[in-house]
Design a protein around this motif. Sequence first.
Motif, mmCIF file in Angstrom:
data_model
loop_
_atom_site.group_PDB
_atom_site.id
_atom_site.type_symbol
_atom_site.label_atom_id
_atom_site.label_comp_id
_atom_site.label_asym_id
_atom_site.label_seq_id
_atom_site.Cartn_x
_atom_site.Cartn_y
_atom_site.Cartn_z
ATOM 1 N N LYS A 669 -32.648 60.769 44.533
ATOM 2 C CA LYS A 669 -33.255 60.683 43.354
ATOM 3 C C LYS A 669 -34.582 60.946 43.459
ATOM 4 C CE LYS A 669 -29.713 57.572 42.902
ATOM 5 N NZ LYS A 669 -29.308 56.278 43.364
ATOM 6 N N ARG A 674 -35.911 60.551 36.233
ATOM 7 C CA ARG A 674 -34.948 59.590 35.948
ATOM 8 C C ARG A 674 -34.640 59.839 34.518
ATOM 9 N NH1 ARG A 674 -35.849 54.226 36.497
ATOM 10 N NH2 ARG A 674 -38.012 54.218 37.917
ATOM 11 N N ASP A 676 -33.038 58.259 31.088
ATOM 12 C CA ASP A 676 -32.594 57.051 30.244
ATOM 13 C C ASP A 676 -31.876 57.802 29.641
ATOM 14 O OD1 ASP A 676 -35.054 55.844 30.778
ATOM 15 O OD2 ASP A 676 -36.494 56.849 29.163
ATOM 16 N N ILE A 677 -30.959 56.136 29.253
ATOM 17 C CA ILE A 677 -29.538 56.793 28.622
ATOM 18 C C ILE A 677 -29.213 56.354 27.338
ATOM 19 C CG2 ILE A 677 -27.083 56.189 28.839
ATOM 20 C CD1 ILE A 677 -28.631 57.609 31.312
ATOM 21 N N PHE A 678 -29.844 55.437 26.848
ATOM 22 C CA PHE A 678 -29.890 55.162 25.281
ATOM 23 C C PHE A 678 -30.718 55.668 24.711
ATOM 24 C CE2 PHE A 678 -26.337 52.126 26.034
ATOM 25 C CZ PHE A 678 -25.840 52.564 25.440
ATOM 26 N N SER A 679 -31.650 57.099 24.682
ATOM 27 C CA SER A 679 -33.333 57.321 24.290
ATOM 28 C C SER A 679 -33.259 58.422 23.275
ATOM 29 C CB SER A 679 -33.383 58.416 25.967
ATOM 30 O OG SER A 679 -32.895 59.525 26.195
ATOM 31 N N LYS A 698 -22.774 57.866 31.997
ATOM 32 C CA LYS A 698 -22.852 56.647 32.803
ATOM 33 C C LYS A 698 -22.349 55.221 32.861
ATOM 34 C CE LYS A 698 -26.909 54.309 34.647
ATOM 35 N NZ LYS A 698 -27.662 54.461 36.158
ATOM 36 N N GLU A 702 -21.273 53.074 35.785
ATOM 37 C CA GLU A 702 -20.950 52.028 36.617
ATOM 38 C C GLU A 702 -19.472 51.120 36.516
ATOM 39 O OE1 GLU A 702 -23.673 50.151 36.959
ATOM 40 O OE2 GLU A 702 -24.720 51.736 36.066
ATOM 41 N N ARG A 705 -18.411 52.371 39.817
ATOM 42 C CA ARG A 705 -19.186 51.009 40.672
ATOM 43 C C ARG A 705 -18.187 49.340 40.270
ATOM 44 N NH1 ARG A 705 -24.813 51.960 40.396
ATOM 45 N NH2 ARG A 705 -25.431 54.325 41.558
ATOM 46 N N SER B 272 -33.346 51.119 28.502
ATOM 47 C CA SER B 272 -32.556 52.039 27.608
ATOM 48 C C SER B 272 -31.110 52.237 28.437
ATOM 49 C CB SER B 272 -32.444 53.348 28.517
ATOM 50 O OG SER B 272 -32.840 53.525 29.557
ATOM 51 N N HIS B 273 -30.256 51.564 29.099
ATOM 52 C CA HIS B 273 -29.129 50.973 29.193
ATOM 53 C C HIS B 273 -28.987 50.077 29.282
ATOM 54 C CE1 HIS B 273 -24.995 51.914 31.337
ATOM 55 N NE2 HIS B 273 -24.975 52.826 30.302
ATOM 56 N N SER B 293 -28.831 48.959 34.277
ATOM 57 C CA SER B 293 -29.080 49.317 34.809
ATOM 58 C C SER B 293 -29.712 51.189 35.001
ATOM 59 C CB SER B 293 -27.086 50.035 34.740
ATOM 60 O OG SER B 293 -26.922 49.807 33.773
ATOM 61 N N SER B 295 -31.979 51.441 36.064
ATOM 62 C CA SER B 295 -32.718 51.295 36.855
ATOM 63 C C SER B 295 -35.002 50.456 36.474
ATOM 64 C CB SER B 295 -34.280 52.641 37.794
ATOM 65 O OG SER B 295 -32.026 53.246 37.710
ATOM 66 N N ARG B 296 -34.634 49.891 35.500
ATOM 67 C CA ARG B 296 -36.006 48.984 35.789
ATOM 68 C C ARG B 296 -36.005 47.388 35.359
ATOM 69 N NH1 ARG B 296 -36.223 53.324 31.288
ATOM 70 N NH2 ARG B 296 -37.923 54.926 32.403
ATOM 71 N N GLU B 344 -40.833 50.219 38.149
ATOM 72 C CA GLU B 344 -40.034 51.238 38.207
ATOM 73 C C GLU B 344 -39.758 51.199 39.538
ATOM 74 O OE1 GLU B 344 -40.557 54.357 35.701
ATOM 75 O OE2 GLU B 344 -40.772 52.854 34.102
ATOM 76 N N GLU B 345 -39.918 50.333 40.425
ATOM 77 C CA GLU B 345 -39.341 50.414 41.566
ATOM 78 C C GLU B 345 -38.121 50.879 42.070
ATOM 79 O OE1 GLU B 345 -41.530 47.948 40.594
ATOM 80 O OE2 GLU B 345 -43.386 48.862 41.104
ATOM 81 N N HIS B 346 -37.013 50.313 41.610
ATOM 82 C CA HIS B 346 -35.880 50.801 41.927
ATOM 83 C C HIS B 346 -35.787 52.539 40.970
ATOM 84 C CE1 HIS B 346 -34.918 47.167 42.820
ATOM 85 N NE2 HIS B 346 -35.847 46.743 42.151
ATOM 86 N N GLU B 347 -34.643 52.804 41.761
ATOM 87 C CA GLU B 347 -34.305 54.344 41.590
ATOM 88 C C GLU B 347 -32.901 54.691 41.448
ATOM 89 O OE1 GLU B 347 -35.262 56.600 45.187
ATOM 90 O OE2 GLU B 347 -37.910 56.194 43.989
ATOM 91 N N ASP B 348 -31.360 53.045 41.520
ATOM 92 C CA ASP B 348 -30.812 52.339 41.230
ATOM 93 C C ASP B 348 -30.383 51.790 40.274
ATOM 94 O OD1 ASP B 348 -28.030 53.452 40.957
ATOM 95 O OD2 ASP B 348 -27.608 53.293 43.281
ATOM 96 N N SER B 349 -29.763 51.338 39.846
ATOM 97 C CA SER B 349 -29.081 50.237 38.436
ATOM 98 C C SER B 349 -29.750 48.806 39.172
ATOM 99 C CB SER B 349 -27.455 50.165 37.965
ATOM 100 O OG SER B 349 -27.518 51.451 37.584
ATOM 101 N N TYR B 351 -29.045 45.731 39.531
ATOM 102 C CA TYR B 351 -27.845 44.365 38.950
ATOM 103 C C TYR B 351 -27.886 42.883 39.082
ATOM 104 C CZ TYR B 351 -25.011 48.237 39.070
ATOM 105 O OH TYR B 351 -24.236 49.688 38.660
#
Lengths: 771, 387
Positions: A669, A674, A676-679, A698, A702, A705, B272-273, B293, B295-296, B344-349, B351
Motif C-alpha cells: 500500500k 490511494r 478515491d472510490i467515489f471521485s 470496492k 467490503e 470482509r 469518497s466511500h 472505508s 481510509s480517511r 489520512e494516517e490510515h491505509e486501509d478502511s 471501521y
Amino acid sequence: MDGEADETVAVGDDCVPGRRRRVHGMLKLYYGLNEEGKAAEESESLDPCDINGPHFDPELYLNKLRRECSLAELMDQETCMVKQIRSLDSDMQTLVYENYNKFISATDTIRKMKNDFKKMEDEMDCLSANMAAITEFSASISGTLQDQHTQITKLSGVHTLLRKLQFLFELPARLNKCLELQAYAQAVSSHRRARCVLQQYSHLPSFKGIQDDCHAIMDKLAQELRQKFRDGGSSAKDLSECVELLLQLDEPAEELCDKFLSHARSRLESDLQGLEAEIRPYPSAAKDASARRGCNEFVSSLCLVITSYQELFINHAQTGELLHAFVDNLAARYFSLVERRIQEEKSVGDNSLLVRALDRFHRRLQAVAKLLPGSAVPNKGTEIVIRAATERVKQYLSALQSFYMDSLTDVRQALATPRLSVAGRDAPNSLPELLSSLSASILNQIKSVLASVHLFTAKDITFSNKPYFKGEFCSQGVRESLVVSFIKFVCQSSRHFCESAGDKGGSTPPALLLLLSRLCLDYETSTISYILTLTDEQFLDQHHSPVTPVTTLCAEAKEAAQKLLNHYVKVQGLIISQMLRKSVETRDWVNTIEPRNVRAVMKRVVEDTTSIDVQVGLLYEEGVRKAHSSDSSKRTFSVYSSSRQQARYAASYTPSAPMDTNLLSNIHKLFSERIDIFSSVEFNKVSVMTGIIKISLKTFLECVRLRTFGRYGLQQIQVDCHYLQMYLWRFVSDENLVHFLLDEIVGSSAHRCLDPAPMEQSVIEVICERG
Amino acid sequence: MEDDAPVIYGLEFQARALSAQTAETDAIRFLVGTQSLKFDNQIHIIDFDDENNIINKNVLLHQAGEIWHIGASPADKAVLTTCYNKTCDSRVVSCAAVWRMPSDWETGSHESPDDTAHNPQTLELLCHLNDSAHGNAACVLWEPMGDGKRVISLADNHALLWDLQESSTQAVVSNTATLEGKGQLKFTSGKWSPHHNCSQLATANDTAIRGWDLRTMSQIYCIENAHGQLVRDLDFNPNRQYYLASCGDDCKVKFWDVRNIQEPVKSLEEHSHWVWSVRYNHSHDQLVLTASSDSRLILSNMVSISSEPFGHLVDDEELSEGEDNHQDDKGKEPLKDSVVSTYEEHEDSVYAAEWSSADPWLFASLSYDGRLVINRVPRALKYRILL
C-alpha cells in the motif's frame, strides 16, 4: 518644333501638313505669339548660328560652315538653303493672297453701313413730332372728364351705405329665417357683422328697434344652441360647431369648457364601455381585429376632442389644465382596459400580432403626444408597451422551459421503449441520435423565440427606438432574463436530476443522465457561446450594461455536466455493486461446494459493464489509458498476483509470524496510490468506466470482509476474481487498479477463510476459460 | 502553534471493534478487539499518556472468537461486552457476552510490554447474552450513564433488553422488541439515547432508521430511506435530545431532528466511500468524527446545528484547562460548518472511531489492518471553542 527645323526641312517636302504647321508657327513667331514657354525660347536663341533664332548672325554662320564643312557638304548646304528660301517665298505669297480678299470684303461692308444710317435718322425725326401731338391731346381730354369722375365716386359711396342700411333693416327677418332653417352659423355671422354698427348707432330710435329685435332673436338662437348642446348632439363635429358659435355669442368660456368636456367624456366613456364589453365576452378568442378597431376609435376620437378643444379654447389660460386632467383621467381608464386585454394575450403562438397591435397603439398615442405636448399619456403608453414586452419575455422563458422539460420527457420515453423491446443491448444505439435531435430542437426553439422577440426591436416599429428597447430590453430583457435564464435553467434542472435521484435510488434512467451530461458538455464547449453570439448579434446593445459573461455560464454548464457524469457513474456503479453485494451476502460461504463454474452473477457483471461501455462509448470519446502490458488479460494477473498471494498464504501458515501478513500488504500500500472510490471522473469513456468498476470492486471487497469463508468459498472467490480480471482490465485507464482491488478481495477472503487452501492457478484458468 | 503529531499503534491482527473505556474519566484508555480466525483473539487495552505522548498497551485474551463489536460498561471500568463470531459444526454463529477484566491486568504488563508471548491473561466470562431463539447478535449497547445493570443487544431482527443481576453474572431478558416486515430484516446498528431518562433507542436496518420507546418496546418513529444505501452507524447528540447523526453506504453523513423526519437537517458528503462510523464529541457536540472505508477520518465542525451555535458556552472547568487565556479575541466571528481536518494516517478502511471519555479533545480511530491512531482536535479550533 523650331529646334528641329533642319531635320524637318530635310524630310519635310513630302509631308505637307507638317509644313503648313511650320509656316503658321513661323508667322506666330513673327507676330510675337508664342505658345511655348519663354525659357525654352531663350536657351535656344542665344546661339548666333541658329538660322531660325533671333540672334542669327549670317557672317558667323557662313564662317562656321566654311570652317567646318567640306566642299561637297557646302554644296549640299547651299542647295538646301536655296530650296528653303524658295519655299518661304511661296508661303509668303499664299498668305498675302488669302488676306487681301478679306480686306476687300470688309471695305464693302463699311460703305453699305454708311448709307443705311442716313435713312434711319430721317425716320426718327418724324416719330418725335408725332409723339408731341399725342401728349397735347390727352391733356385736354383728362381736363374735361374731371368733374364727372368725382360725381360717380360720391354716388357709389351712397349706394354702399344704402346697401348696408338695407342689410340692417332686413337683419331681424333674415335672422328669423335662419333660425327657422337652423342655419345657426349664418345667423351668428350676420349678427356679428351688424353688431358693432348697431351698438354705435343705438341712440337712434330706428336702429335701437332693430338692435332690440336682433337681441331678442339672438337670445332665442343662443337658447336653442344651448339646448342642442345640452342634448349632446350627434357627433363631435356638431358639438364643436355649437361651442364655436356659442363662444362667438360671448358665452362664458369656462362653463362651455366644462360642458364640452363632460359631453366628450360621456361619449368617450360609452366608447370605453363598448371596448370593455368586447373584451369580456371573448376572453381568449381571436377578437384582435374588433378590439383593435375599438382602440383606434377611442384614440382617434380622443384626438379629435383634443384638437377641437384646443382650437376652441385657445385663448383661455387655465383651461389647458382642465384638458390635461380630462385626458389623463380617460387615458388611465383606457390603459387599464388595454392592459387587461394584453394580459389576456397568453398564447405564445404568434408574436407578430401582438407586436403590431402594440405598435399601432403606440403610434396613436404619439399623435396624442403631438397634440398635447405636456401630457403624461404617451409615457404611460410606452410603459404599457414595455410591461407587455417584459411580460412576453417571461412567457417565452416559461414556454422554453416547459418545452425543454417536455423534450426531456420524450427522450425518457424514447429511452424506455426500445429497452423493453430489445432487452437492453441495442437500445443505446439511438443515444447519439436522441442527443442530436434534442439539442437541435432546443436550439431551434431558442432561435424561433429569439426571432419572435426580435419583432419588438424591428426598425418599422415605432417604439423600437425608445431607449428602453434599444438598451435594457436587449441586454436585461432578452439576453439576461430570456437566454441566460434558460441556460441556467437547463443546468439547474440537470443538477436537480442528480439530487432528487440520489436519495430515492435512481428514479432517472442512467442513460438520460449520460445524455444530459453530454448535452451540458456540448453546451459548455460550443452551444452557449453560439447562442449568446446569436443573441448579441440580433440584439445589439449600445449601452453595454453589465451582463453575465459567457465564461460563467460555461463554467456552470461544465459543473452540471460533471455532476451528471459523476452521478451516472455512481448510479451504474451502485447497480453493479448491488448485484455483487447480494451475491456475497446471501451465500453461505462456509459450506459451499467446490467451484466448478464462474458464478452467474460475475458473468452478469461483465455483461452489464460491457453494455455500459457501449453506451458511454456512444457519447464520449475513448480517453487515454496507461499502456497495457502485452497479454494483459492473463499473464499479469496470474503471475503477479498469485505469487503475492502465495506469499501471503505462506505467511498465514506460519503461526510464529502473524505480523508478516500485514507488513506485506502495508508495504504494497505504501507504494500504491490511494484510491478515491467515489471521485470525480473525466469526460471520457475510460475514466467513466474506471469509476464504475472502482465502485463495484470496492463494494465487493467490503462485502467479502464481512463474511467468513470455507475452503471452497475462498476458491470460488478466486475463480470469480480471475474471471473479472480477464474481462475488466480492458475498460479501465490503469489495469493495475483492477489488479490491486481484485488482489485485495482475494487477500481479504483468504484472511476471512477458516481453511485457506487456495486453488491451483491452472485450474482457475481452466474453469474461467470454460465459462 | 504546532499541533501534536498523531500517535500510531499497530495491532498484529485485523480489527474492527473499538471503544473508549467509558467508566474511566482520568486516564485516556481505549479498548480494541481483534479479528482473527486462526489465532486467539485479543482485547488490547490502550493507555495513552498525554504528557509524554506514549502508548501503553495491555493484552487480554478473548478466546471465544473474533470480535465484531465491543462495549464498555459505563459504571464499572472492568466490565465490558463483546459481540463475537465463533464457528461450530462448520457454521458461523454470532454471540454476545459480558466479561470482566482480571483485577490485576495492569500489574506485570509494564515490565515487558512488547512480549506478547508472556502469557497474557484471559478475560473472565460473566455471562452470555445469548438467547438461541433470537439469532445472531450484531451489537450490545450499555445504558448510557446508567449503573451498568441494563444492556440492549440487537440480534437479527430483535432488540433484547437485559437486566444484569448478581453483579452481572446473570442476565435476564426483561423485554423484547421485534422488527417486523417483509423479507429478512436485520438490525445493523443501534444507539441508546442518553436523553428522556434513557427510555429511547434508535436502530438502523437496511436504509431505515427507527426509534423505539423502551418502556413499551414499541416503535415511535421510522425514517424510511434515511440513506440511499445501507445505514452503517448512528449517534445521538449528547446535548440536544432530538438530534441524531447517521452515516451509511451512500458516502453521506446526515443529521436528523427526529421531530421532523421528512428531511435531514443537514447532510455532508465529504467521504469518497462508505461511512462506517459517526461520533459526536461528548462535550462539544459541534465536533463530529466520521470514519470511512476510503481510509480517511474526518473531523467536522457542525456549528449551525450544535447546542452552542455561537461558539461558546463557557464552562469553568474547561476554561482552566485552556492555558492560553490571554489569547486575543480575533477569530470571534461566527463559525461556519466546515471540515476541520481530514486524517489520512490510515491505509486501509477505517471501521471505527471513538472520542476519549477522559479528554474531550482526543480521539482514536481503528483501521482494518490493525492500525490505531490517536489524534487531537487542532489547537486553534480548541481555543476557538473554549474562549
